[in-house]
Design a protein around this motif. Structure first.
Motif, short mmCIF file in Angstrom:
data_model
loop_
_atom_site.label_atom_id
_atom_site.label_comp_id
_atom_site.label_asym_id
_atom_site.label_seq_id
_atom_site.Cartn_x
_atom_site.Cartn_y
_atom_site.Cartn_z
N ILE A 430 -21.71 31.55 -59.34
CA ILE A 430 -19.91 31.75 -59.79
C ILE A 430 -19.25 30.56 -59.55
CG2 ILE A 430 -17.86 33.05 -59.72
CD1 ILE A 430 -20.03 35.50 -58.99
N ALA A 431 -18.55 29.83 -60.25
CA ALA A 431 -17.82 28.57 -60.21
C ALA A 431 -16.35 29.09 -60.31
CB ALA A 431 -17.98 27.48 -60.98
N ILE A 432 -15.54 29.03 -59.03
CA ILE A 432 -14.34 29.35 -59.30
C ILE A 432 -13.36 28.17 -59.16
CG2 ILE A 432 -12.30 30.41 -58.00
CD1 ILE A 432 -14.19 32.44 -57.25
N ILE A 433 -12.43 27.67 -60.05
CA ILE A 433 -11.65 26.68 -60.01
C ILE A 433 -10.50 27.34 -60.03
CG2 ILE A 433 -13.22 25.27 -61.20
CD1 ILE A 433 -11.76 25.18 -63.73
N THR A 434 -9.51 26.59 -59.08
CA THR A 434 -8.04 27.10 -58.81
C THR A 434 -7.20 26.15 -58.28
OG1 THR A 434 -6.79 29.07 -57.83
CG2 THR A 434 -8.68 27.94 -56.49
N ASN A 435 -5.80 26.46 -58.59
CA ASN A 435 -4.74 25.62 -58.15
C ASN A 435 -3.77 26.70 -57.38
OD1 ASN A 435 -2.96 23.84 -57.47
ND2 ASN A 435 -2.34 23.24 -59.44
N ASP A 436 -4.12 26.97 -56.07
CA ASP A 436 -3.27 27.56 -55.20
C ASP A 436 -2.15 27.06 -54.56
OD1 ASP A 436 -5.16 29.59 -55.88
OD2 ASP A 436 -6.13 29.67 -53.90
N GLY A 437 -1.74 25.81 -54.84
CA GLY A 437 -0.75 25.09 -54.36
C GLY A 437 0.57 25.73 -54.46
N TRP A 438 0.77 26.36 -55.55
CA TRP A 438 1.97 27.02 -56.11
C TRP A 438 2.55 27.88 -54.98
CZ3 TRP A 438 3.84 23.98 -59.80
CH2 TRP A 438 2.79 23.73 -60.89
N TRP A 439 1.58 28.64 -54.11
CA TRP A 439 2.13 29.55 -53.15
C TRP A 439 2.22 28.89 -52.00
CZ3 TRP A 439 -3.24 32.57 -54.40
CH2 TRP A 439 -3.35 33.18 -55.61
N GLU A 440 2.12 27.65 -51.70
CA GLU A 440 2.22 26.88 -50.57
C GLU A 440 1.54 27.70 -49.34
OE1 GLU A 440 6.43 27.07 -49.90
OE2 GLU A 440 6.84 26.03 -51.81
N ASN A 441 1.81 27.38 -48.06
CA ASN A 441 0.81 27.72 -47.18
C ASN A 441 1.21 29.11 -46.55
OD1 ASN A 441 -1.04 27.87 -45.04
ND2 ASN A 441 0.16 26.47 -43.64
N THR A 442 0.84 30.08 -47.58
CA THR A 442 1.37 31.43 -47.39
C THR A 442 -0.14 32.38 -47.38
OG1 THR A 442 1.30 31.90 -49.76
CG2 THR A 442 3.40 31.26 -48.65
N SER A 443 -0.28 33.58 -47.09
CA SER A 443 -1.26 34.47 -47.11
C SER A 443 -1.84 34.57 -48.38
CB SER A 443 -0.96 36.03 -46.51
OG SER A 443 -0.09 36.50 -47.22
N GLY A 444 -1.35 34.25 -49.64
CA GLY A 444 -1.84 34.25 -50.97
C GLY A 444 -3.05 33.49 -51.07
N LYS A 445 -2.83 32.37 -50.57
CA LYS A 445 -4.09 31.44 -50.79
C LYS A 445 -5.35 32.12 -49.81
CE LYS A 445 -3.49 28.35 -46.83
NZ LYS A 445 -3.23 29.54 -45.97
N ASP A 446 -5.13 32.72 -48.75
CA ASP A 446 -6.06 33.23 -48.17
C ASP A 446 -6.73 34.54 -48.37
OD1 ASP A 446 -5.74 31.50 -45.44
OD2 ASP A 446 -3.68 32.48 -45.41
N GLN A 447 -5.79 35.62 -49.08
CA GLN A 447 -6.32 36.57 -49.89
C GLN A 447 -7.00 36.32 -50.89
OE1 GLN A 447 -2.71 38.32 -50.99
NE2 GLN A 447 -2.14 39.31 -48.84
N HIS A 448 -6.75 34.96 -51.79
CA HIS A 448 -7.54 34.78 -52.87
C HIS A 448 -8.92 34.41 -52.70
CE1 HIS A 448 -7.27 32.35 -56.87
NE2 HIS A 448 -7.91 33.59 -57.14
N ILE A 449 -9.26 33.74 -51.34
CA ILE A 449 -10.52 33.15 -51.24
C ILE A 449 -11.29 34.46 -50.56
CG2 ILE A 449 -9.98 32.27 -49.04
CD1 ILE A 449 -12.42 30.38 -49.02
N ASP A 450 -10.56 35.38 -49.75
CA ASP A 450 -11.22 36.53 -49.02
C ASP A 450 -11.86 37.46 -50.46
OD1 ASP A 450 -10.85 35.61 -46.42
OD2 ASP A 450 -8.84 36.94 -46.72
N TYR A 451 -10.96 37.59 -51.54
CA TYR A 451 -11.31 38.49 -52.52
C TYR A 451 -12.53 37.77 -53.12
CZ TYR A 451 -6.89 40.95 -52.26
OH TYR A 451 -5.54 41.38 -51.91
#
Length: 536
Positions: A430-451
């Protein structure tokens, strides 16, 4: 009533504390719903009028607390439209999930009125699963808060997701909460030691059984050796500067430099993040695009190399062709814009995948056929709502050597069944390509990789993740993060992963638990309606 409100808020807080990325607190999921169930029971037994409204309002408050604290970062992603405008818009995802959760609790109450507590609680299982399945299937889909996602930090506990998917986690959580609730209620009601012992025994079995099986599976799972060298790149380009301040050719130069810094002769795949090529490219003429030629020049030194990159692309049509197209009256042409993944190799062969699980409002217009009259309004305001096209099926990219890859773009990685379908069609990693910078340094980016760990377990595939600003990572078939980058760091990672062609039970059968639960929820709702009609 104040006591019941406090119990509902307590539930919301406990569920938030249990939710990723909070460490060491996942066990709160097994008790988090108990205060809410007690509050509902108190209202049912009270002499209040309009109990249904009170149950709905009380449940909504608790779930609103949980949702808002867990996905507060949605506001950051919307700030580009203006800070004051973003705030009320943010309340839509904060409230919508809570409304659906409260509806499940209200239906539980309505079923209690025409049956008994035992059947009502069994119905609650189904109503909740029905809500979760609806919330991943309709035009306002946002399955971020599906209960089974709560085990993303303790993936060792849910290795059986390869059989059930995340809905198995939803059932496990509700089963334990309901058993604890019944044990508590038994202490308040007339004592029945025999029943209490049975409930305690059931709780221990339901807790220890799946946990023991999962830990056994985790420590005994062995990957088959079938190596492929993969490089993921994190260029760390400010998402607000990507499309305005930094030329696309310069961004590609950054990506090629990082790729070359760790690439080796046997590297088979380079992964660049979502919209790594930010200028729109015509898919029909991409082979003459300077960005495509720049990427191919980079690949020349890697004989078997493939580049999977995000790109903004479009297609032109001479006549009405798709539901998502826009008409250009000056050119007298129709066109579709795509948030795409592109596979480039050392040949003229180019493969495209169009992101299809689109963010409601930001990338797609919900209920487009009904609300199509709003498209000119968004266009006039300068918005992109409703302008992205997609495709009906998940994609699989194939390298020259025949390796199948599942291209997953950002938001799509929270759909287990979408990823599983691509694996079923031949994807070996599985190749996930993403741009999580919109969420800034919040738990959103952490949740995204955890999922993403859960996708690895469900499919028993390696996950290779390229994120523009972080977090980029490699995740093995057990869901372990083998390597990961730091947030807001320019870097590249490489890893020998193991390809896999075996298909798990979940890959073969998909969200069968969700479909069964949803069917029973519909039947339960119909039963409530029929009983109400007969009473009248």
């Amino acid at each position: 009533m104040k006591k019941n409100i406090l119990l509902a808020i307590l539930s919301g807080l406990m569920l938030w504390i249990a939710w990723p990325p909070m460490p060491y607190t996942t066990f709160f999921l097994f008790v988090g719903f108990v205060p809410m169930l007690v509050a509902i029971e108190n209202i049912i037994r009270s002499d209040y009028v309009k109990k249904g409204k009170k149950i709905f309002g009380t449940a909504f408050l608790g779930f609103f607390v949980w949702n808002t604290l867990s996905i507060y970062w949605v506001y950051n992603a919307l700030k580009m439209v203006g800070e004051y405008v973003a705030l009320p818009i943010s309340f839509i995802p904060y409230s919508l999930g809570a409304l659906l959760m409260a509806t499940a609790c209200w239906l539980y109450y309505r079923l209690r009125l025409v049956t008994n507590r035992g059947l009502g609680l069994a119905g609650l299982f189904c109503f909740w699963i029905g809500y979760e399945y609806l919330h991943q299937s309709w035009d306002l889909a946002f399955p971020w808060m599906t209960l089974g996602n709560g085990f993303a930090l303790t993936h060792q506990w849910v290795q059986w997701y390869e059989y059930t998917g995340v809905y198995g986690g939803t059932i496990w959580i509700w089963a334990l909460n309901i058993l604890l609730f019944l044990i508590y209620i038994g202490l308040r009601e007339a004592p029945n030691k025999k029943l209490r012992l049975k409930l305690i025994s059931a709780f221990v079995i339901v807790l220890i059984g799946p946990l023991s099986f999962s830990l056994y599976r985790y420590y005994n799972y062995q990957e088959q050796l079938n190596p492929s060298n993969v490089v993921v790149v994190q260029p760390n380009i400010d998402p607000y500067a990507k499309e305005s301040s930094i030329p696309a050719s310069q961004q590609i130069s950054i990506l090629t430099h990082l790729s070359d810094s760790i690439g080796q002769p046997n590297t088979e795949f380079f992964l660049w993040p979502e919209t790594a090529i930010p200028d729109q490219v015509n898919e029909e003429t991409i082979r003459t695009s300077p960005y495509f030629l720049q990427a191919q020049r980079f690949l020349n030194k890697y004989k078997n190399g493939n580049l999977i990159t995000g790109a903004e692309t479009f297609k032109l049509y001479n006549k009405h062709t798709t539901k998502t197209e826009t008409y250009d009256p000056q050119a007298r042409l129709y066109y579709d814009n795509f948030n795409a993944a592109v596979n480039i190799e050392n040949s003229a062969e180019v493969q495209f995948y169009h992101k299809s699980k689109l963010v409601p409002g930001a990338e797609s217009l919900p209920f487009a056929s009904t609300l199509s009259f709003l498209k000119p309004v968004f266009a006039h305001l300068g918005g992109a709502t409703g302008t992205y096209g997609g495709q009906g099926d998940p994609g699989v990219f194939y390298s020259q050597g025949g390796i199948g890859v599942d291209p997953v773009i950002c938001y799509e990685s929270i759909w287990g069944t979408w990823v599983a379908e691509s694996v079923h069609n031949g994807a070996q990693f599985i190749a996930i390509i993403t741009n999580d910078g919109w969420w800034e340094n919040t738990s959103g980016k952490d949740q995204h990789i955890d999922y993403a760990k859960l996708r690895a377990i469900e499919t028993r595939r390696w996950v290779c993740r390229s994120a523009n600003t972080g977090i980029s990572a490699f995740i093995n078939q057990r869901g372990d993060v083998v390597q990961q980058s730091k947030w807001w760091v320019k870097t590249a990672l490489k890893q020998d992963i193991n390809l896999n062609t075996d298909l798990t039970f979940y890959v073969l059968h998909g969200d069968y638990l969700a479909m069964l639960g949803s069917l029973l929820a519909v039947l339960g709702t119909g039963f409530i309606v029929v009983k109400r009609i007969l009473r009248k």
